[in-house]
Design a protein around this motif. Sequence first.
Motif, mmCIF file in Angstrom:
data_model
loop_
_atom_site.group_PDB
_atom_site.id
_atom_site.type_symbol
_atom_site.label_atom_id
_atom_site.label_comp_id
_atom_site.label_asym_id
_atom_site.label_seq_id
_atom_site.Cartn_x
_atom_site.Cartn_y
_atom_site.Cartn_z
ATOM 1 N N ALA A 1 0.855 -1.191 0.000
ATOM 2 C CA ALA A 1 0.000 0.000 0.000
ATOM 3 C C ALA A 1 0.889 1.239 0.000
ATOM 4 O O ALA A 1 1.701 1.424 0.900
ATOM 5 C CB ALA A 1 -0.916 0.000 1.222
ATOM 6 N N ILE B 1 -1.923 -1.444 -3.884
ATOM 7 C CA ILE B 1 -2.982 -0.437 -3.812
ATOM 8 C C ILE B 1 -2.351 0.917 -3.504
ATOM 9 O O ILE B 1 -1.268 0.986 -2.912
ATOM 10 C CB ILE B 1 -4.069 -0.778 -2.769
ATOM 11 C CG1 ILE B 1 -3.517 -0.686 -1.339
ATOM 12 C CG2 ILE B 1 -4.654 -2.150 -3.026
ATOM 13 C CD1 ILE B 1 -4.602 -0.683 -0.266
ATOM 14 N N GLN C 1 -8.659 6.539 -8.977
ATOM 15 C CA GLN C 1 -8.773 5.209 -9.597
ATOM 16 C C GLN C 1 -8.150 5.222 -10.993
ATOM 17 O O GLN C 1 -7.456 4.280 -11.381
ATOM 18 C CB GLN C 1 -10.247 4.791 -9.675
ATOM 19 C CG GLN C 1 -10.482 3.431 -10.306
ATOM 20 C CD GLN C 1 -9.874 2.287 -9.510
ATOM 21 O OE1 GLN C 1 -9.957 2.247 -8.294
ATOM 22 N NE2 GLN C 1 -9.238 1.342 -10.201
ATOM 23 N N GLY D 1 -5.421 -1.469 -7.288
ATOM 24 C CA GLY D 1 -6.591 -0.818 -6.711
ATOM 25 C C GLY D 1 -6.266 0.525 -6.104
ATOM 26 O O GLY D 1 -5.102 0.886 -5.904
ATOM 27 N N TYR D 2 -7.351 1.265 -5.816
ATOM 28 C CA TYR D 2 -7.239 2.597 -5.211
ATOM 29 C C TYR D 2 -8.289 2.685 -4.117
ATOM 30 O O TYR D 2 -9.405 2.174 -4.259
ATOM 31 C CB TYR D 2 -7.501 3.664 -6.284
ATOM 32 C CG TYR D 2 -8.046 4.971 -5.743
ATOM 33 C CD1 TYR D 2 -7.204 5.880 -5.092
ATOM 34 C CD2 TYR D 2 -9.405 5.290 -5.867
ATOM 35 C CE1 TYR D 2 -7.711 7.072 -4.586
ATOM 36 C CE2 TYR D 2 -9.913 6.483 -5.368
ATOM 37 C CZ TYR D 2 -9.066 7.362 -4.724
ATOM 38 O OH TYR D 2 -9.568 8.537 -4.211
ATOM 39 N N LEU E 1 -10.711 -3.091 0.655
ATOM 40 C CA LEU E 1 -10.035 -3.427 -0.598
ATOM 41 C C LEU E 1 -8.970 -4.503 -0.369
ATOM 42 O O LEU E 1 -8.872 -5.459 -1.143
ATOM 43 C CB LEU E 1 -9.405 -2.168 -1.196
ATOM 44 C CG LEU E 1 -8.609 -2.332 -2.493
ATOM 45 C CD1 LEU E 1 -9.468 -2.898 -3.609
ATOM 46 C CD2 LEU E 1 -8.015 -0.982 -2.923
ATOM 47 N N CYS E 2 -8.200 -4.354 0.700
ATOM 48 C CA CYS E 2 -7.153 -5.345 0.999
ATOM 49 C C CYS E 2 -7.765 -6.717 1.274
ATOM 50 O O CYS E 2 -7.252 -7.728 0.801
ATOM 51 C CB CYS E 2 -6.332 -4.891 2.217
ATOM 52 S SG CYS E 2 -5.174 -3.578 1.823
#
Length: 211
Positions: free
Chosen positions: A144, A175, A183, A193-194, A204-205
Amino acid sequence: MENYAKLAESVIAGNEEQVKNQVREFIASGNAPVDIINQGLIAGMNVVGQRFKVGDMYVPEVLMCARSMNAGLEIVRPLLADSDAESSCKIIIGTVKGDLHDIGKNLVSMMMESGGLEVIDLGVDVSADDFIAAIEKHKPDILAMSALLTTTMPKMKEVIQALEEMGLRDKIKIIIGGAPVSQAFAQTIGADGYAPDAASATELCKSLFAQ
């Protein structure tokens, strides 16, 4: 369960001492550590995350809640048998080279830990070499990256390119987040991903880890 609901409420209120006292009482009463965590601590933090997402809570309050939850977690964690712990998603997080902003990143880290994820925080001003060294050492599931300045956004692409050159890109999900990031930018640089906020980053994770 009513008792766990009271613990969750203490987390939502950001009352650290009350959280610690309630956790100790649950332990003394023989409650399962994993239930204390999931039904009390994480349940409370999930509410905080949703309220933050819709603008009903703000960063200082969320940090206070996260600190309260983590204080309770520290008491329970040593009692967890290895078999109780779910296979944890491991995340490396850091703010990219040239960027010294850390409040957003710290909030994301705390929210991820609150969600039961394992977080290795590299801090701010992290170079591509430092990200790669940490990935080789810790073998995380997700990287991240945060950038709060438009001038440091290109550093995210540099990290991804360096991972490709090292043959590591296909071994990790990536991400990104931060005020100027979007995005569309994530897709442009080849990130997976964002996330616009801390609660979304945690969700998201979890979804990327489950794939």
